[in-house]
Design a protein around this motif. Sequence first.
Motif, mmCIF file in Angstrom:
data_model
loop_
_atom_site.group_PDB
_atom_site.id
_atom_site.type_symbol
_atom_site.label_atom_id
_atom_site.label_comp_id
_atom_site.label_asym_id
_atom_site.label_seq_id
_atom_site.Cartn_x
_atom_site.Cartn_y
_atom_site.Cartn_z
ATOM 1 N N GLU A 1 2.893 -2.560 6.808
ATOM 2 C CA GLU A 1 2.616 -3.200 5.359
ATOM 3 C C GLU A 1 3.053 -4.541 5.414
ATOM 4 N N ASP B 1 5.120 6.906 -8.682
ATOM 5 C CA ASP B 1 4.111 7.550 -7.653
ATOM 6 C C ASP B 1 2.721 6.602 -7.773
ATOM 7 N N GLN B 2 2.816 5.336 -8.316
ATOM 8 C CA GLN B 2 1.754 4.438 -8.037
ATOM 9 C C GLN B 2 1.961 3.478 -6.955
ATOM 10 N N LYS B 3 0.796 3.046 -6.461
ATOM 11 C CA LYS B 3 0.710 2.063 -5.256
ATOM 12 C C LYS B 3 1.336 0.804 -6.038
ATOM 13 N N ASN C 1 8.726 2.689 -1.704
ATOM 14 C CA ASN C 1 9.402 0.931 -1.197
ATOM 15 C C ASN C 1 10.712 1.173 -1.216
ATOM 16 N N ASN D 1 1.097 -1.077 0.005
ATOM 17 C CA ASN D 1 0.140 -0.026 0.093
ATOM 18 C C ASN D 1 0.712 1.112 0.106
ATOM 19 N N LEU D 2 2.163 0.885 -0.177
ATOM 20 C CA LEU D 2 3.023 2.295 -0.517
ATOM 21 C C LEU D 2 3.365 2.526 -1.893
ATOM 22 N N THR D 3 3.833 3.790 -2.096
ATOM 23 C CA THR D 3 4.179 3.868 -3.688
ATOM 24 C C THR D 3 5.617 3.199 -3.966
#
Lengths: 255, 353
Positions: B215, A144-146, A101, A95-97
């Motif tokens: 996460e 910038d995408q998840k 990561n 759920n992070l970009t």
Amino acid sequence: MSEHPVLETRDLTIRFGGHVAVDAVSATFARGSLTAIVGPNGAGKTTYFNLISGQLPATRGQVLLNGEDITRLGVAERTRRGIGRAFQLTNLFPNLTVRENVRLVVQAKANRGFDLFSMAARHTELIEKADHVLAQVQLDDVADQKVAFLSHGNQRKLEVALLIALDPDVLMFDEPTAGMSVDEVPVILDLITAMKADPGRTILLVEHKMDVIRSLADRIMVLHNGQLVADGDPAEVIASPIVQQAYLGVEAEDA
Amino acid sequence: MITRLLSGDRPGSPILAIVLLAIFLCLAFAPFLFPGTRSLETAARICIFIVLVASYDLLLGYTGIVSFAHTMFFGIGAYGVAIAISAWGPSFTSILVGGAAGVALTMVLALLIGLFSLRVRAIFFAMVTLAVASAFAVLVSQMSWLTGGEDGLNYAIPGVFKPATKLMDGRLFGVRLDGKLLLYYFVFVSSLVLFLVMLRMVNSPFGRVLQAVRENAFRAEAIGYRVVVYRTAATVLSASMAALAGVLIAVWLRYTGPATTLSFEIMIDILLMVVIGGMGTMYGAVIGATLFILAQTYLQNLMGAASDATSAIPLLPDLLDPGRWLLWLGVLFILSVYFFPTGIVGRLRGRAA
């Protein structure tokens, strides 16, 4: 420093109940080498990796990094000392970009994790480093995408990107091209080849594709039922009757 | 400047920004906008609960740890002040020493709970916190010589905070400038500062690690973060913030007892406020606490009025009886979780994105 191999396992063993998953594997890995570890499913390749990177505790035997016994150290501590690992099943922060990561790895490397009162967004040097790594694996356009929305192939690339960002001495790849489409595989292989070009890096690679192994490996280790049954020069190991017959026969013809 | 104060964490939705600004302004000028003891009580309670709920969000929403010991830490902060004032009289020194002792005890307890139980599975940690919190509540009610038992402790607060203290002659916008007003602003400013500090923490490099741990703890460890250490640090920080909120409520209420700080009902309320507002957003704590406390305070009045207004219709007045407010709160909660699974803040941000 140089009298020790970068990595060594001595009599490394793990037992789950009555089942010995990795059985007394002793091997040394020289600086700058790329070793392919092959064997049928269930041979203990990933378990061997888990013992080296610390996810599993050894029942017996030792793991040495630059001559130092690291068998009792935890995963994070081993990572800090220079063992980096890319996982077989994609293992990211969903759920992070994509950028975040990689940035987390760069931040871990820079040892900024306990910085409580500055703004993460203001550490531009960490962000720039992350972006640099993303450009290397051609993920800069999805930065910038998840991660959860990423294609499988891109997730595999990110998996490798995390390892590049970690910049370890020992790099462990567990089937880096598994499940990737044919046209995406070369990107990953080029990355591994590029990393191999750095004489300071030692690479361990679990892989099934024989053409990949032939083109990259300096040495092949064959595991079977947790035991090391063959170890040496790729051509010799591939040519040896036991390997031909049992594991590589079909795949060798394919290649 | 504002961006810096908010640690670069923009509301991310125009509606959310407006709502947050409205809540901020209402709380900042509460004594003037809503004169009256009851509304000031409510406003102070909202301020304190924003801190309490935000500190719980730090744990639940950002780090992914479920704890039922949050009210225990809240209570330790409050009892620290209460016991100190009861022993040494109503001075700022008592508040400071009692508060500091409370926070120190909280940190030690949170550290112990964290180190002993954060290695195990999440469900066991939740159970351990539940057990420790229950044991603590029993201890407090048994040690009545120190804590006043179930009756709690009533005490005086420093003179400048007393309603009878006149700070200045005359009135400002029709409001008397007394100690109560000063006390409200003490609570308001403290809460604001604590909230902004937490907002900074979650947007710091440390806060990012907490999200990584939430996460994928396995991978966080494999890139070099010692997960247990970070989880324990988050537990200690969150607990300390809860204890500071406890200090505020102890000073504000001039009373500390199990019902106002330690009860399991408050624990559930905090949980609901986090979930309704939106986990892992910090601003969710502001919205959740405000909505919930307003509902808690005024839903009964509203229902009473509605019940009277519909007295001619069968069944409806019974359903709207003020005694059934908890039922309606429950219905509201279920609806909000159903329609906004990511909380109000998550929903608003999702729409803006």
